[in-house]
Write an enzyme that holds these catalytic residues in place. Structure first.
Site, PDB file in Angstrom:
ATOM      1  N   ARG A 148      -1.299   3.375 -11.627  1.00 32.09           N
ATOM      2  CA  ARG A 148      -1.084   4.829 -11.631  1.00 32.09           C
ATOM      3  C   ARG A 148      -0.574   5.321 -12.976  1.00 32.09           C
ATOM      4  NH1 ARG A 148       0.419   4.094  -6.270  1.00 32.09           N
ATOM      5  NH2 ARG A 148      -1.435   3.940  -5.029  1.00 32.09           N
ATOM      6  N   GLU A 177       0.824  -1.200   0.000  1.00 32.28           N
ATOM      7  CA  GLU A 177       0.000   0.000   0.000  1.00 32.28           C
ATOM      8  C   GLU A 177       0.860   1.252   0.000  1.00 32.28           C
ATOM      9  OE1 GLU A 177      -3.260   0.509  -0.269  1.00 32.28           O
ATOM     10  OE2 GLU A 177      -3.615  -1.628  -0.584  1.00 32.28           O
ATOM     11  N   ASP A 178       1.783   1.313  -0.923  1.00 33.24           N
ATOM     12  CA  ASP A 178       2.581   2.508  -1.152  1.00 33.24           C
ATOM     13  C   ASP A 178       3.561   2.837  -0.039  1.00 33.24           C
ATOM     14  OD1 ASP A 178       1.613   3.108  -3.632  1.00 33.24           O
ATOM     15  OD2 ASP A 178      -0.082   4.219  -2.841  1.00 33.24           O
ATOM     16  N   ALA A 179       3.763   1.924   0.900  1.00 35.95           N
ATOM     17  CA  ALA A 179       4.734   2.232   1.948  1.00 35.95           C
ATOM     18  C   ALA A 179       6.142   2.108   1.376  1.00 35.95           C
ATOM     19  CB  ALA A 179       4.559   1.287   3.120  1.00 35.95           C
TER      20      ALA A 179
END
Lengths: 282, 1157
Positions: free
Chosen positions: B962, B775-777
């Site tokens: 994205r 999750e984008d960490a």
């Protein structure tokens, strides 16, 4: 397997310079070679400035900023064995047995005659050369007097006076204690063992060049059957130090540390076994 | 025979071609006719030249300069006389106005000049005196005086009156000012305030649209110096009516025209319809209606309208009442379509104007596609600081004059005076109405002008100094007047006409999306220009006065009506020649370069505009298929021999506003020039604004990503300004080692982001690692953090005033309290306090320690003069300011100064240095934000074959959905740049090419794809996949865990309800809300519910009388006057409170108790 019959790991040095070194490690397992690399990066003790007492600071940089910069300056640590870790020392805070003091005092006076002369560079560069150590064996790495490490730039009227305390430590705690800047590590340049999968568009050979270490090995014969039992044999290691100690010392110390660790483990295990034997009788 | 001749013909043709080729070779030096024409290299260099002349926020500064240098005089002229009702001989006339240099208000100061930075530090207003020249009657003579101050005007930074203008870097440094700061804002009471650009519909233009009921209407917002009003010509049931606020009912359009003196039906028909029978058919019911109402003459029409006029508040008082028809005439002349002036009762121009409006309505009724687009940028005007201040000043000045007149009358009324009356003294000591009016408006942002019934809030905003980009972005921001709640998409949508004028990427997300816009890089906003010379020029170029013509002549097919700023000027029969002649005059510099002219083919009209607030931008003129700007011009520009203004003067480039742009044929690139082309763009990347210009390769990204980055670039911590260490702001975030990006853009260089960057070039490995990166960490390298990656400083201001009270007592500072036995012992709380009662600079301050040891007098109200010796009168109570933060800080700066009203002001700046920790937020320049998920030791990090460890590991799942391809190219270009030792460019629609980057990678022994052979640091084995590995510019965002984390077990409670307080700042609890409560009910966890809602919250023990059911106290029921049957029970305090409140309203809640078990 002949690896164990041959009397253990071997090192052959390919090049040795003042602050870098290349060598080949053979006759050992991948895990041992990697452990050596990890210890070189993180567990070889060196000296680095750990505490800074600032008396006067009228420069543009803040106290913490300067303290951080001072911490990053590599100090010569040839004699690091002589110094104890502060946590092991008997003193309460720090003492000559576990630390080295360095002093810095720069005051740029205002020269009223040339104050308004735009041609005179009035900026004073405070560098690692301005750090005066009480112990000559622990001082900023400065083999190249032309390019000392810049700490802060000062203008007339500013003053910086501080006392640094350098301590012994390892890079596990903070990267400033790392003796090396980089450790390159490679084995099997021809990917004989197929530990990696080349990402290709058309042709593997065209798109992926072989590394310089490939000169040491024979190219893989495409017709040869794949040996899935093969183990990596030669490890190409290259390291570059910060100048705090000689590269060969880094390797040797790393090996000693590894030995000590294994030795410590062995002793611990022996003790355990002894206890067990006493307790359970087998 | 035939075949042979054919062959011969073929040979002839071949020979002819060869001849022609030979000829061309001789003529054009080996270049064939079909060869590409050499293009003008580096025409983008015009852009820095533009910015050098114009600056980034030139719109604001130009507008303010216009206001202060031109507009002020106009306002003075319009309100030049102050007369007295008492003495008819008396008058005061303003003959001139001038704004001085910024000066401190203190009259006794040795050096009156001051700098903006001093104002910021001392909480002053950066302003200058307004001086007027007056002429007035004193006794029997006329006196003239020059330079009478009437108030103070806040000065815009870097405007013509600012001390910073035209100063070099050294001089700016002496004034503690940053050379990269764009200016364009005000400093009011020490706060930097920006007057946002306001977007509005254009004034004085006919806009045809469809109202909510589906009827066509043409509306005009008239705006003159005196009044603003809105007039509509609309349809209802197929008939056309005139609507205006001052008339209670809709007036049939024919009646309105008749009232204005156009009595003949034929004339009306001709002026509206020309000779088009379709128009006549559509229009004739209106004539019929008028005839049915038996209105034939002007007087009848005026009577009809007069009966419907809303009776206005009479200025002369109720005494004089004019007949309704006269009132109607007056309203038609001055209020309806106020911008079309009526001189000497000549209604002809207004009649024609109404007829044109009616015609537009009829046209739209016949053809539905002829309605105008309200969201078209050409129909918009931008209102800037100058215009807003001018409205404000006129209001204040009028108020000033009426007050002055009242004061004069008061004095003149007295029958005999000791002294001869000199109005100069009254003028000088007239109070600070103008000064305080300006300060109030700018510092509160509320513009309330009674004259125009204008009541607007939020005009000004505090300049965000979070980062350099945030400040810059704020200066280019445009806020719209539309309400945010309305659910219409039109105003929010991207308009094709905003190409090159407004940035397509930079808009906030959420409710203000599309309503708040930003200017593109090369836009200019016009200021008002003189109409007179343009009218003259138009008539010289063959425009015929429309008043002399009849309808059929006006609407001939080749006849074009000429409008100037929405007013009808006349007609021309040769529109093309007229327009091209006009443009030639403009290019020759005979009229202002910002005057625009264009042909509207739909309406057969030519529109000339010279009003303020139009958005325009420069473009290269193309003539005969060749751009006028040649390579040699650019060379001269680079050599500094020519400036941007020279290009304009030489007619090589010109400004086009949105309307004229739509009427031109503009080639995007030189190679795309066709014979019809009139202009070529200077540089395509100028369609983006300053903030979107930071993004490398934005043309490879999915467009919302660029929008996200525009929002995030403003939150990035970095360098703010060169004077950042001299500033004392409420909150200041600074990065310790900011770097300029490896992959720059031309915009970055032009706005100075490379000198004041906000981010660092992190070596990124795009791979999955450890599972703490979902999750984008992000995974961060501990050694990088040790070495200063992402390290930042947070400086917070704590200020206090040492007040002086009405009774003469005042606050004071006290030294630390002394231990009674040993004076060397100081309490820990007061450890950092110096002898002067303020913390000393450089001290480490721990949470809870005092940094300003202030004491306040206990008695601030009563007079202490009588019993000054009384101990209680001189008693002080402690009011220390203590440091409240989770982390210790250092005292960075202490400032002790005085404010404008001589109160001592103490500001202390406390600094924290933070290294990144788990949960801190980072972002690349592609709208890819993420928090730090884990920090890993260097030896555990994967490394490349050269031993390079990444600083950041980013999860590859961030890419597919994205689609931020720009980030991938940034990595590739960054890696190539590192290897070659030079910076690369990622400029929009250009920049370093991927192919070249790959070539550099290959030359340096890397894979062309940017992937590296990576070994696991944990096992020493190579990773089976190859890893995309290289530098990417990462920003650290201001959201840090330290400022957000919060927990509470026990803590403060609210006084009224005794429930735990709310919010982190009050150490509050976390609410178990209604939905959570529902869950627990559903689950049946009643004991947990009881604990959460009562026991851990506001449990209270009450005594209840079993007999009367009312609350008692301590086992005694006051109602029954007995202690029999009192029961103890526990209820929430809020419940007890409810019972008591009900009782206070004569509602008795009774508790009926029963034994449950």
């Amino acid at each position: 397997m002949d690896m164990y019959n041959n009397g253990g790991p071997e090192v052959s040095i390919r090049s040795l310079k003042k602050d870098s070194m290349k060598f080949v490690l053979t006759n050992t397992d991948l895990s041992v070679a990697n452990a050596l690399r990890r210890i070189m990066i993180a567990e070889v003790p060196t000296m680095a400035i750990d505490m800074v007492e600032i008396e006067t600071n009228s420069t543009v940089l803040t106290d913490e900023f300067i303290a951080h910069r001072l911490g990053m300056i590599p100090l010569t640590s040839f004699d690091v064995d002589r110094i104890q870790y502060t946590r092991d020392c008997t003193c309460s805070h720090y003492c000559p047995n576990c630390s080295v003091e360095l002093h810095l005092h720069v005051k740029v006076t205002v020269d009223y005659e040339e104050m308004n002369d735009p041609n005179v560079d009035k900026t004073r560069q405070v560098t690692s050369m301005d750090l005066i150590s009480v112990d000559d064996s622990v001082r900023p790495v400065s083999d190249d007097k032309l390019h000392p490490i810049l700490i802060v730039k000062m203008r007339p009227g500013q003053e910086l006076k501080l006392k640094c305390v350098a301590k012994k430590g390892v890079a596990k705690e903070h990267a400033k204690w790392s003796p090396v800047y980089g450790v390159a590590f490679e084995y099997d340049p021809y990917n004989k063992l197929r530990h990696s999968h080349y990402w290709i568009e058309e042709d593997e050979k065209l798109e992926w060049g072989v590394s310089a270490n490939a000169a040491e090995e024979t190219p893989v014969d495409p017709n040869e059957p794949f040996d899935y039992n093969a183990k990596p044999e030669k490890f190409y290691i290259e390291l570059e130090t910060s100048g705090c100690m000689k590269p060969e010392d880094v390797v040797l110390r790393a090996m000693t540390i590894m030995q000590d660790k294994l030795g410590g483990l062995q002793i611990k295990l022996d003790d355990e076994f002894k206890e067990d034997t006493q307790r359970w009788g087998y | 025979m035939i075949s042979k001749s054919l062959e011969e013909a073929k040979a002839d043709v071949k020979k002819g071609i060869k001849d022609a080729q030979a000829h061309a070779e001789a003529m054009f030096g080996g270049k064939g006719l079909a060869d590409p024409i050499p293009t003008v290299e580096d025409k983008w260099k015009l852009l820095p030249a533009f910015l050098k002349v114009k600056g980034l926020v030139k719109q604001h500064i130009d507008s303010f300069n216009y206001f202060i240098n031109v507009d002020l005089e106009k306002i003075i002229k319009a309100n030049e006389r102050v007369k007295s009702d008492v003495d008819p001989h008396f008058y005061l006339k303003y003959t001139g106005i001038r704004v001085g240099a910024p000066e401190r208000p203190d009259q006794e100061a040795m050096n009156r000049s001051y700098t903006p930075h001093e104002c910021r530090l001392r909480d002053l207003t950066y302003s200058a005196n307004i001086y007027v020249d007056v002429e007035y009657v004193r006794g029997r003579q006329i006196v003239r005086r020059k330079g009478v101050p009437i108030g103070r005007m806040p000065i815009m930074l870097r405007s013509s009156h600012c001390v910073l203008t035209a100063k070099n870097e050294l001089e700016l440094a002496r004034m503690n000012e940053c050379p990269l700061d764009p200016g364009g804002y005000f400093v009011v009471k020490g706060v930097e305030k920006v007057i946002l650009v306001q977007e509005q519909m254009s004034k004085n233009r006919i806009i045809v649209d469809v109202d909510r009921k589906g009827f066509v209407q043409a509306g005009v917002t008239s705006s003159t110096m005196e009044r603003k009003s809105k007039t509509y010509v609309g349809t209802k049931h197929g008939k056309i009516y005139l609507k205006h606020n001052s008339i209670s009912d809709d007036i049939p359009i024919v009646i309105a025209l008749k009232a204005m003196g156009m009595q003949s039906d034929k004339e009306i028909t001709q002026l509206v319809c020309g000779h088009d029978s379709k128009y006549v058919d559509k229009f004739s019911p209106n004539l019929e209606e008028c005839a049915q109402k038996k209105i034939f003459t002007q007087q009848q029409a005026l009577d009809y309208i007069g009966a419907k006029v809303k009776s206005p508040k009479r200025a002369f008082g109720p005494g004089i009442r004019r007949p309704p028809s006269e009132e109607a005439l007056d309203i038609l002349a001055t209020v309806v379509l106020a911008h079309v002036e009526v001189h000497d009762n000549n209604f002809r121009p207004k009649c024609i104007y109404v007829a044109v409006m009616t015609r537009r309505v009829v046209m739209a009724m016949l053809r539905g596609d002829l309605v105008d687009d309200r969201d078209y940028v050409g129909n918009k005007r931008l209102e800037l600081a100058g215009q807003l201040l001018s409205l404000l000043f006129e209001d204040l000045f009028k108020k000033f004059n009426t007050d002055l007149k009242m004061n004069i009358d008061k004095v003149l009324k007295k029958p005999n005076r000791t002294q001869e009356f000199d109005v100069y003294n009254t003028l000088l000591f007239h109070g600070d109405h103008i000064t305080s009016g300006f300060v109030r408006a700018i510092s509160s942002g509320n513009w309330s002008l009674k004259r125009f019934k204008m009541e607007r809030a939020g005009i000004t905003q505090v300049l965000s100094r979070l980062s350099f980009i945030a400040a810059l972005g704020m200066m280019t921001r445009i806020s719209s007047q539309f309400e945010k709640t309305r659910k219409v998409s039109g105003p929010r949508a991207l308009q094709p006409s905003q190409w090159g004028m407004l940035c397509p990427s930079d808009t906030p997300e959420g409710e203000a999306c599309g309503l708040v816009k930003n200017l593109a890089l090369m836009t200019h906003i016009t200021v008002d220009d003189e109409e007179e010379p343009i009218v003259k020029l138009a008539f010289i170029l063959g425009v015929e006065d429309v008043s002399l013509l009849t309808g059929p002549e006006v609407y001939l097919p080749d006849t074009f009506m000429v409008f100037l700023n929405g007013n009808i000027l006349g007609i021309t029969r040769h529109s093309k020649q007229f327009v091209s002649a006009f443009r030639r005059m403009r290019r020759a510099g005979r009229i202002s370069e910002f005057v625009s002219i264009f042909i509207s083919d739909h309406h057969n009209s030519v529109h000339i505009s010279c009003d303020g607030g139009r958005i325009c931008r420069p473009m290269i003129i193309v003539e005969n298929g060749r751009p006028r700007v040649k390579t040699e011009h650019i060379e001269q520009l680079s050599a500094g021999k020519l400036s941007f203004d020279d290009f304009l003067r030489m007619g090589l480039i010109e400004y086009l506003d949105v309307n004229e742009e739509s009427d031109s044929n503009i080639a995007l690139y030189e190679r795309e020039i066709i014979p019809e082309s009139t202009h070529v763009e200077i540089e395509p990347f100028t369609i983006l604004g300053a903030v979107a210009g930071l993004i490398p390769y934005p043309h490879h990204n999915q467009s919302p990503r660029n929008t996200y980055q525009c929002a995030m670039g403003k939150q990035a911590i970095g360098a703010i300004a060169y004077n950042q260490l001299n500033r004392i702001d409420t909150l200041l975030y600074l990065m310790v080692y900011p770097q300029q990006p490896m992959v720059k853009t031309k915009t970055i260089e032009m706005i100075g982001y490379d000198k004041l960057p906000a981010g660092q070039n992190a070596t990124v490995a795009v791979m999955s690692n450890s599972g703490y990166d979902i999750e984008d960490a992000l995974v961060l390298n501990k050694a990088s953090l040790d070495r200063g990656y992402g390290r930042c400083q947070v400086l917070r201001k704590y200020a206090t005033l040492l007040r002086q009270y009405a009774n003469g007592s005042y606050d004071r500072l006290a030294d630390p309290p002394v231990h009674p036995d040993d004076p060397t012992i100081v309490q820990e709380k007061f450890e950092v306090i110096d002898k002067d009662g303020i913390a000393s600079v450089g001290e480490r301050i721990k949470p809870g320690q005092v940094y300003i040891n202030k004491q306040m007098p206990t008695n601030t109200s009563s007079d202490i003069g009588v019993n000054a010796r009384d101990a209680t009168a001189n008693a002080y109570k402690n009011a220390p300011m203590s440091y409240k933060s989770a982390m210790e800080g250092y005292v960075d700066k202490v400032l002790m100064t005085t404010t404008e009203n001589d109160q001592t002001l103490i500001k202390a700046l406390i600094r924290q240095t933070r290294r990144p920790e788990l949960g801190d937020k980072f972002s690349s320049r592609h709208g890819q934000k993420g928090v730090c998920g884990i920090i890993i030791q260097q030896e555990d990090m994967p490394f490349s074959d050269l031993g390079v460890c990444p600083d950041v590991i980013m999860n590859p799942h961030g890419f597919p959905s994205r689609m931020t391809v720009g980030k991938m190219i940034e990595l590739l270009a960054g890696k190539a740049g590192v290897l070659k030792g030079e910076l690369q460019y990622g400029t929009a629609f250009g920049g370093s090419k991927v192919e070249d980057m790959s070539r550099i990678l290959i030359e340096n022994g890397f894979s062309y794809s940017g992937k590296d052979y990576v070994t696991s640091g944990v096992t020493g084995e190579p990773l089976s996949a190859y890893i995309y590995f290289g530098p990417v510019y990462y920003q650290k965002l201001k959201h840090m865990v330290m400022d957000k984390m919060h927990s509470r077990s026990r803590g403060p409670r609210a006084v009224l309800t005794r429930q735990p307080t709310e919010g982190r700042s009050r150490d509050g609890g976390l609410r178990l809300g209604e939905m959570e409560r529902d869950c627990l009910i559903g689950y049946g966890a009643s004991m947990l519910l009881l604990e959460r809602l009562m026991i851990s919250s506001d449990i209270f023990e009450i005594h209840v009388c079993e007999k009367c059911g009312l609350l008692g106290y301590a086992g005694w029921c006051q109602h029954c006057k007995s202690s029999k049957g009192m029961a103890k029970m526990q209820i929430p305090y809020a419940c007890k409170l409810l019972f008591q409140e009900l009782q206070s309203m004569n509602v008795i809640p009774r508790l009926q108790l029963q034994n449950v078990f």
